[in-house]
Design a protein around this motif. Structure first.
Motif, PDB file in Angstrom:
ATOM      1  N   ALA A  44     133.332   2.473 -34.180  1.00 21.21           N
ATOM      2  CA  ALA A  44     132.665   3.761 -34.285  1.00 21.21           C
ATOM      3  C   ALA A  44     133.469   4.913 -33.720  1.00 21.21           C
ATOM      4  N   ALA A  46     136.001   6.739 -34.263  1.00 25.83           N
ATOM      5  CA  ALA A  46     136.386   7.923 -35.015  1.00 25.83           C
ATOM      6  C   ALA A  46     135.190   8.843 -35.226  1.00 25.83           C
ATOM      7  N   ALA A  47     134.043   8.204 -35.420  1.00 19.91           N
ATOM      8  CA  ALA A  47     132.865   9.006 -35.738  1.00 19.91           C
ATOM      9  C   ALA A  47     132.195   9.572 -34.496  1.00 19.91           C
ATOM     10  N   GLU A  48     132.677   9.192 -33.340  1.00 22.93           N
ATOM     11  CA  GLU A  48     131.943   9.534 -32.136  1.00 22.93           C
ATOM     12  C   GLU A  48     132.152  10.958 -31.665  1.00 22.93           C
TER      13      GLU A  48
END
Ligand code: SF4
Ligand code: SF4
Lengths: 442, 310
Positions: A44, A46-48
């Motif tokens: 996750a 990258a999306a954080e």
């Protein structure tokens, strides 16, 4: 001043007062980078959105603002050190005739009240199970937890012998209101820590659990299971000490101005704390939505405003009834500082917010809602606490106390550390709701 | 108000009934107000001082003896003119009109009044301010937090704090020379007074004496012993020929002991605790009664990978 430069202590203070904020900031930054770095491997990551962005050119205004803030906080830290070297008299305007001042009246009394959002929101969602308010709980608990830490920090600066602060926990004094406040604040801060701990554990677990199952995972599950116990405990403890901060002044019937002195002070303190619990949640949501460019849970906040208006209305009626019963109204129409302060508190802090919150078309406007909540925070509660602990006492003591600039700078400094801690916690811990629900509003 | 009062009274009756058993001692130390009640009942047996202002010549012997006895720093050749961290007692001079309208000079010795139900003791969160049970209210620095709430609470504005002490400030006030009392001596100020303006003895006897003096010289004294009933009674008593409010004593002193006010509220707290806990638990049980249907499954953090927006 010339002489003071020759003291070695002066240079130690100077070094420490710049050093402490710098170490604090650097440490926070280090932690942040480390946390971000470690979660990089996780799917996750990258999306954080916690990847530290490439440094960009900052506007000169922001640089100036940051410099001023760091300057104030360094000064504040220095003043605290001076207080511990030369005594309270060196930095405060306090005296034997006015022994408790701004640090108690504002930092402690208003601080505790403004942290009421923690128990109010926790009770609303987890006890009354009004689930739609769920997204507001964690920020409220974080605000409360940090708020109480600040209260304790201010207290440690204000106490003459802070190393004895634990004594009330050992020498039980049932007859002392202050004893009860102290014990409740200590216990409730611990409870708040456990209420907030799941948030920290979620972060820890998310980073580590990919590779190995940690004992913290089991602990997290257990915490979640017993959380309701902590929440009920939190409500009881909050009720006790929020009200007892009012009882503190019941022992001075001849000193406190009749516009505030009442045997029902504890009840009023509790009611206004509940109201400001909602108002503070509105304010805090608005501020963090700006800082983090998040959407705002506007319909939820408007609903909170509506609830707050009911609590405030009950509070208003109770205050009016109390003053009427004690026949103190003539004192409200004297040309005194106390009367003026009373009217500002009641009109700006209670009556106007009730109207802003009660009229649907008004409270649906985010700006009006924010303004109303800010009024409750600033006048309805902060000014009320100052009126009780400061302005209302001046009628007895004469005009012998107003905070020194150093007291004010220390207050701002502690607040600064608190806001910084909130910012960092909110940025790197799962405090705010994580779904894309509010994206639609942006 | 009424039910507050009732709760207190019923608590007292309850305590009295307990008083027969061995539990009395335990209850007295545990339940709020019990100690105060005991203090009230033994008030007659406490030590006290009677200051007759008509006999004081303002010689300051008492103030200097106090400094000597308590090892307090002195300024050579000067008498203290105010209470401060190094001064437990001093003599204040007043040019005032007496009852006949003549301007006279009166000297008032000031010190802690040693209240029977002392506000400072009730306020102190760590029992640093402490009632010896024999009249003197004593201060124990080792327990003190330096919170200064005793200064706020004291209706006479007596305690003094070391504002320029960085880390070991104390609260300073008269302690009626409690050490000397235990050795069978009088307080130092009493021994030093050459005119007999300060009398030491059992408060009960002093009150009788005071009223006897008023009765035998009704033309000299005003008919009021200050400290007999003010703030619930004090161990230090004053007699005067000039109304007390002209002599710097606080006006509008409450007749009930200030701790009584807070006790009314503190006695309520057990009900608040249990009421609040019961209400909250009841509500929680009610709202949690259908767990599967209404409670959303709590996300498991271990496996959850929330998609926080970038
Ligand atoms: S006069 Fe003040 S300091 Fe002395 S016993 Fe009474 S409340 Fe305490
Ligand atoms: S300053 Fe010391 S003696 Fe006074 S109330 Fe606080 S702890 Fe007690």
């Amino acid at each position: 001043m010339g002489e003071i430069i020759t003291y070695p202590a002066f240079w130690i203070v100077a070094a420490l007062s710049i050093g402490i904020p710098v170490v604090f900031l650097a440490g926070a930054r280090f932690l942040a980078v480390r946390l971000a770095g470690r979660s990089q491997g996780a799917a996750a990551a990258a999306a954080e959105g916690i990847v530290i962005t490439v440094p960009r050119v900052r506007s000169p205004w922001k640089v100036l603002r940051d410099l001023v803030l760091i300057g104030v906080m360094a000064t504040g830290t220095a003043i605290i050190l001076v207080r511990f070297m030369f005594g309270l008299g060196a930095v405060t305007n306090l005296s034997d005739r006015f022994p408790l001042g701004f640090w108690i009246g504002f930092d402690v009394m208003s601080g505790v009240a403004l942290a009421a959002g923690g128990f109010v929101m926790a009770a609303t969602v987890h006890i009354f199970r009004i689930h739609r308010f769920e997204p507001l709980v964690r920020p409220a608990i974080l605000t409360a937890f940090l708020g109480y830490l600040l209260v304790i920090a201010a207290l440690l600066v204000d106490l003459g012998r802070p190393y004895n602060v634990w004594r009330p926990l050992v020498h039980w004094q049932y007859h002392s209101v202050l004893w009860e406040v102290g014990v409740c604040v200590a216990t409730y801060t611990t409870v708040l820590f456990f209420e907030f701990l799941p948030v920290i554990l979620e972060r820890v677990n998310r980073i580590e659990a990919i590779t190995k199952r940690l004992p913290t995972v089991a602990f997290y599950r257990w915490l979640k299971k017993v959380s309701i116990v902590f929440i009920i405990l939190g409500v009881v403890l909050s009720t006790l000490h929020q009200s007892s901060l009012g009882s503190l002044w019941v022992i001075v019937p001849q000193k406190l101005h009749p516009l505030w002195y009442s045997l029902y002070l504890p009840v009023f303190f509790w009611m206004s704390a509940v109201a400001v619990g909602f108002a503070m949640t509105i304010v805090e949501s608005n501020l963090s939505s700006r800082a983090f460019k998040r959407g705002l849970e506007q319909p939820l906040l408007a609903e909170l405003g509506q609830i707050a208006s009911v609590v405030l209305a009950v509070y208003l009626v109770a205050r009016v009834a109390d003053i009427t019963a004690r026949g103190a109204w003539p004192r409200a129409f004297e040309p005194t500082l106390q009367a003026a302060s009373f009217w500002v508190e009641m009109i700006a802090g209670v009556v106007v917010p009730i109207i802003l919150f009660a009229v649907p078309s008004l409270r649906r406007n985010p700006k009006v809602l924010f303004a109303g909540a800010s009024l409750v925070v600033a006048f309805g509660v902060a000014l009320n606490r100052l009126n009780v602990s400061w302005i209302g006492l001046l009628s007895y003591t004469g005009n012998i106390y107003s905070p020194s600039w150093m007291e004010l700078v220390v207050t701002v400094t502690l607040l600064g550390f608190g806001v910084l801690a909130f910012y960092l916690a909110a940025k790197y811990l799962p405090v705010f709701p994580e779904e894309g629900a509010h994206k639609a509003q942006e | 108000m009424d039910d507050l009062e009732k709760a207190r009274i019923s608590r007292r009756d309850f305590l009295k009934s307990l008083g027969l058993g061995a539990a009395a001692a335990a209850a007295a130390s545990v339940l709020p107000g019990a100690a105060a009640q005991a203090a009230e009942e033994t008030a007659g047996a406490t030590w006290g001082m009677l200051v007759d202002l008509t006999r004081c010549t303002g010689c300051n012997s008492c103030a200097l003896a106090c400094k000597e006895a308590n090892g307090l720093p002195q300024i050579p050749g000067k008498v203290p003119t105010a209470l401060d961290a190094d001064t437990y007692t001093f003599v204040e001079a007043f040019q005032v009109a007496n009852l006949r309208g003549e301007i006279v000079t009166r000297y008032v010795k000031r010190q802690c009044m040693h209240c029977l139900e002392a506000a400072c003791v009730s306020a102190c969160p760590a029992a640093a301010m402490h009632s010896s049970g024999e009249g003197p209210i004593i201060y124990r620095a080792s327990r003190c937090l330096g919170c200064r709430y005793c200064e706020v609470a004291c209706p006479f504005g007596i305690p003094r704090f070391n504002w320029d002490n960085s880390i070991t400030p104390k609260i300073n006030k008269c302690w009626m020379c409690y050490e000397r009392l235990k050795e069978g001596e009088e307080p130092a100020c009493v021994s030093a007074c050459p005119t007999g303006a300060i009398r030491f003895g059992r408060r009960e006897d002093l009150l009788v004496q005071a009223h006897a003096r008023i009765a035998s010289h009704p033309d000299r004294y005003i008919d009021h012993v200050l400290g007999e009933s003010e703030v619930g009674g004090t161990s230090v008593l004053y007699l005067s020929d000039v109304p007390f409010d002209r002599l710097g004593f606080p006006a509008n002193l409450p007749q009930v002991a200030p701790p009584k006010q807070t006790e009314k509220i503190l006695y309520k707290l057990p009900y608040v605790i249990f009421g609040m806990a019961a209400f909250m638990t009841g509500t929680a049980l009610y709202t949690h009664r259908k767990p599967a249907a209404t409670v959303p499954v709590e996300a498991d953090a271990a496996t959850e990978t929330p998609d926080k927006e970038a």
